[in-house]
Design an enzyme around this catalytic site. Structure first.
Site, PDB file in Angstrom:
ATOM      1  N   LYS A 194     -22.219 -23.724 -20.756  1.00 16.76           N
ATOM      2  CA  LYS A 194     -22.056 -24.858 -21.693  1.00 16.76           C
ATOM      3  C   LYS A 194     -21.192 -25.954 -21.082  1.00 16.76           C
ATOM      4  CE  LYS A 194     -20.463 -22.074 -24.813  1.00 16.76           C
ATOM      5  NZ  LYS A 194     -20.795 -20.797 -24.176  1.00 16.76           N
ATOM      6  N   THR A 208     -10.845 -10.726 -25.650  1.00 16.32           N
ATOM      7  CA  THR A 208     -10.183 -11.345 -24.500  1.00 16.32           C
ATOM      8  C   THR A 208      -8.659 -11.220 -24.613  1.00 16.32           C
ATOM      9  OG1 THR A 208     -10.163 -13.475 -25.623  1.00 16.32           O
ATOM     10  CG2 THR A 208     -12.044 -13.036 -24.195  1.00 16.32           C
ATOM     11  N   GLY A 248     -13.980 -20.134 -21.489  1.00 14.94           N
ATOM     12  CA  GLY A 248     -13.692 -20.617 -20.143  1.00 14.94           C
ATOM     13  C   GLY A 248     -14.862 -21.467 -19.711  1.00 14.94           C
ATOM     14  N   HIS A 249     -14.698 -22.773 -19.753  1.00 17.60           N
ATOM     15  CA  HIS A 249     -15.811 -23.670 -19.414  1.00 17.60           C
ATOM     16  C   HIS A 249     -15.581 -24.250 -18.024  1.00 17.60           C
ATOM     17  CE1 HIS A 249     -16.885 -24.206 -23.951  1.00 17.60           C
ATOM     18  NE2 HIS A 249     -17.045 -22.982 -23.494  1.00 17.60           N
ATOM     19  N   ARG A 267      -4.958 -17.427 -45.538  1.00 18.30           N
ATOM     20  CA  ARG A 267      -4.172 -18.584 -45.994  1.00 18.30           C
ATOM     21  C   ARG A 267      -2.685 -18.461 -45.675  1.00 18.30           C
ATOM     22  NH1 ARG A 267      -7.169 -17.437 -51.257  1.00 18.30           N
ATOM     23  NH2 ARG A 267      -7.004 -15.462 -50.173  1.00 18.30           N
ATOM     24  N   ASP A 281     -31.762 -20.881 -10.183  1.00 19.85           N
ATOM     25  CA  ASP A 281     -31.729 -20.604  -8.739  1.00 19.85           C
ATOM     26  C   ASP A 281     -31.418 -19.141  -8.435  1.00 19.85           C
ATOM     27  OD1 ASP A 281     -29.270 -21.703  -9.963  1.00 19.85           O
ATOM     28  OD2 ASP A 281     -28.337 -21.114  -8.068  1.00 19.85           O
ATOM     29  N   THR A 336     -14.475 -16.089 -16.874  1.00 18.56           N
ATOM     30  CA  THR A 336     -13.600 -17.209 -16.482  1.00 18.56           C
ATOM     31  C   THR A 336     -12.202 -17.001 -17.048  1.00 18.56           C
ATOM     32  OG1 THR A 336     -15.562 -18.579 -16.705  1.00 18.56           O
ATOM     33  CG2 THR A 336     -13.498 -19.743 -16.453  1.00 18.56           C
ATOM     34  N   ASP A 372     -20.940 -17.728 -22.065  1.00 21.34           N
ATOM     35  CA  ASP A 372     -21.028 -17.843 -20.602  1.00 21.34           C
ATOM     36  C   ASP A 372     -22.389 -18.361 -20.139  1.00 21.34           C
ATOM     37  OD1 ASP A 372     -18.459 -16.639 -20.476  1.00 21.34           O
ATOM     38  OD2 ASP A 372     -19.407 -14.688 -20.681  1.00 21.34           O
ATOM     39  N   GLN A 414     -18.226 -19.843 -26.852  1.00 18.46           N
ATOM     40  CA  GLN A 414     -18.934 -18.562 -27.015  1.00 18.46           C
ATOM     41  C   GLN A 414     -20.434 -18.809 -27.237  1.00 18.46           C
ATOM     42  OE1 GLN A 414     -15.746 -18.862 -28.990  1.00 18.46           O
ATOM     43  NE2 GLN A 414     -14.924 -18.268 -27.031  1.00 18.46           N
TER      44      GLN A 414
HETATM   45  P1  IMP Z   1     -12.308 -12.506 -28.844  1.00 18.79           P
HETATM   46  O1  IMP Z   1     -13.002 -13.790 -29.053  1.00 18.79           O
HETATM   47  O2  IMP Z   1     -11.255 -12.564 -27.763  1.00 18.79           O
HETATM   48  O3  IMP Z   1     -11.785 -11.912 -30.126  1.00 18.79           O
HETATM   49  O4  IMP Z   1     -13.385 -11.443 -28.289  1.00 18.79           O
HETATM   50  C1  IMP Z   1     -14.437 -10.957 -29.109  1.00 18.79           C
HETATM   51  C2  IMP Z   1     -15.707 -10.749 -28.283  1.00 18.79           C
HETATM   52  O5  IMP Z   1     -16.190 -12.008 -27.856  1.00 18.79           O
HETATM   53  C3  IMP Z   1     -15.499  -9.919 -27.000  1.00 18.79           C
HETATM   54  O6  IMP Z   1     -16.675  -9.181 -26.750  1.00 18.79           O
HETATM   55  C4  IMP Z   1     -15.334 -10.983 -25.929  1.00 18.79           C
HETATM   56  O7  IMP Z   1     -15.685 -10.504 -24.646  1.00 18.79           O
HETATM   57  C5  IMP Z   1     -16.305 -12.021 -26.430  1.00 18.79           C
HETATM   58  N1  IMP Z   1     -15.975 -13.371 -25.976  1.00 18.79           N
HETATM   59  C6  IMP Z   1     -15.034 -14.192 -26.475  1.00 18.79           C
HETATM   60  N2  IMP Z   1     -15.032 -15.365 -25.831  1.00 18.79           N
HETATM   61  C7  IMP Z   1     -16.016 -15.308 -24.933  1.00 18.79           C
HETATM   62  C8  IMP Z   1     -16.542 -16.249 -23.993  1.00 18.79           C
HETATM   63  O8  IMP Z   1     -16.100 -17.394 -23.862  1.00 18.79           O
HETATM   64  N3  IMP Z   1     -17.588 -15.802 -23.241  1.00 18.79           N
HETATM   65  C9  IMP Z   1     -18.129 -14.571 -23.384  1.00 18.79           C
HETATM   66  N4  IMP Z   1     -17.671 -13.667 -24.234  1.00 18.79           N
HETATM   67  C10 IMP Z   1     -16.633 -14.029 -25.020  1.00 18.79           C
END
Ligand code: IMP
Length: 429
Positions: free
Chosen positions: A16, A130, A40-41, A144, A338, A304, A13, A225
């Protein structure tokens, strides 16, 4: 010719999407290399806000071709929804503009059910995923037994594979997790339908990129991430299940290290985290509300993908130094500067205190991290609204000092500073 990498330097977050959108103006291809629709970009162009989960952020540049690399896990239902949503807004998302590597893995409803089931079974120890099926899909890949996107080219083969996959996951869902089974035939049929639409998008991602490099094209590798969510280098087990660091771009796209030129670490001017796990510079109360926002704006600190309020804290330079080391960062892009306007003093975490010892290294052990206390240095704030700043000289002296302090402490130059969500709200340093 180069591959440039955009990588998250914190817990995801960082912004990116908007930095990728900016750099995509100089790229021919934007390629996502890890994660799935857990990401979520957000890209903001004028009044238009695009929230992208799977499609690379370059898709809004009409001359850019986008690739979903082999390192990504793809939920075809989500991808088709995203393609249709973009097309409805006038974005060209034909197979000429969007490509999916045949070696990427597919997410199924069984992966999502397992993700939810495992999280429920963890109880107090839940990771806070998520719930998009990410972990179980990567587990199948490592075991595999995964379903690769290439199967989308073979409707019958895919339907059979999905049926066998759901049958086998149903045994875990019912016998181990006490969850209801998923419908086998309907799921197989749905995947056959996805295949008929997505097959034209398939490609050999690595071959496509190597031919593009040979033809002198510029490739921007878009991470998802962030460094601290990386499976190896993040705050394990509170991490995602893929390699979200810069090195993940090589594996997740099938390019070699010699192709890489710039590695841009995106960092927010403060820190945020979603999900569980230690966070030394975390703050609460009024100050946290100020950083997080109310949720009224799309850029406030709410997930997001999940809408969850993010945990927030001051900028942590121990983390950024670690990100610089793990990713070999050549530049930093500092976002949301900002948001800090109006603070008389801004605490910045420069080191940790661990049992009375000062350390500037990010610990490898989670229990140690949980005992780290932030050591703050107070930097002078600024009152000016900086959202209109476009060049370095537009920033107030103390804002420039803040940026310089970060660059010096991390040992990496700051090349971009964002001062608002819009595409043009950027200061090139
Ligand atoms: P997963 O990727 O859904 O398995 O989540 C594993 C961990 O990564 C959790 O703490 C999520 O909140 C965090 N996480 C996964 N994707 C994002 C992202 O895009 N932004 C922030 N945290 C993320």
């Amino acid at each position: 010719m180069p591959v440039n990498i955009v990588v998250g330097s914190q817990w995801g977050d960082e912004g990116k999407g908007r930095i990728t959108d900016l750099l995509a103006a100089q790229a021919d291809i934007v390629a996502r290399y890890s994660g799935g629709d857990n990401a979520g970009h957000t890209v903001t162009i004028g009044a238009e806000v695009f929230k992208l989960h799977l499609t690379p952020s370059g898709i809004v540049h009409e001359d850019v071709v986008c690739l979903i690399g082999n390192g990504v896990v793809v939920n075809p239902a989500v991808l088709l929804r995203e393609i249709d949503g973009l097309a409805a807004r006038g974005v060209n998302v034909t197979p000429q503009r969007l490509k999916i590597c045949r070696k990427a893995h597919l997410i199924t409803p069984a992966h999502i059910a397992l993700d939810k089931g495992y999280e429920a079974a963890r109880g107090q120890e839940a990771i806070g995923t998520t719930q998009r099926g990410i972990g179980p899909a990567y587990t199948d890949k490592a075991q595999r037994s995964g379903l690769r996107a290439g199967l989308l080219a073979d409707v019958e083969g895919l339907a059979d594979a999905v049926a066998a996959h759901v049958e086998s996951k149903n045994r875990i869902l019912t016998d181990v997790l006490g969850q209801p089974p998923l419908p086998v035939k309907e799921t197989a049929l749905a995947y056959a339908q996805y295949a008929s639409r997505l097959a034209p998008y398939l490609t050999d991602g690595s071959l496509y990129l190597s031919e593009a490099l040979a033809a002198g094209k510029n490739i921007l590798a878009e991470g998802a991430q962030g460094t601290l969510l990386d499976l190896d280098h993040g705050t394990y087990p509170f991490v995602t299940s893929s390699s979200s660091t810069a090195s993940g771009a090589l594996i997740g796209l099938g390019v070699g290290p010699r192709c890489v030129s710039e590695i841009v670490g995106v960092a927010k001017a403060f820190t945020s985290r979603v999900g569980s796990g230690p966070f030394p510079a975390e703050i609460s109360g009024e100050a946290a509300l100020r950083l997080r926002g109310t949720g009224a704006n799309p850029w406030d600190e709410y997930g997001t993908t999940t809408g969850r309020p993010r945990r927030v804290g001051w900028l942590d330079l121990v983390i950024l130094r670690y990100a610089a080391r793990i990713n070999s960062l050549t530049q930093l892009a500092l976002t949301k500067l900002d948001i800090l306007s109006g603070l008389s003093q801004i605490p910045v975490c420069v080191a940790y205190d661990l049992a009375g010892q000062r350390t500037t290294h990010f610990p490898t052990d989670l229990a140690e991290l949980a005992h780290c206390q932030p050591v703050y240095e107070m930097l002078p704030g600024w009152d000016e609204d900086i959202s209109g700043a476009r060049v370095w000289a537009d920033l107030p002296r103390n804002a420039r000092q803040y940026v310089k302090f970060v660059a010096e402490q991390v040992g990496v130059p700051v090349s971009l500073v964002s001062v608002g969500p819009a595409r043009e709200q950027v200061v090139v340093c």
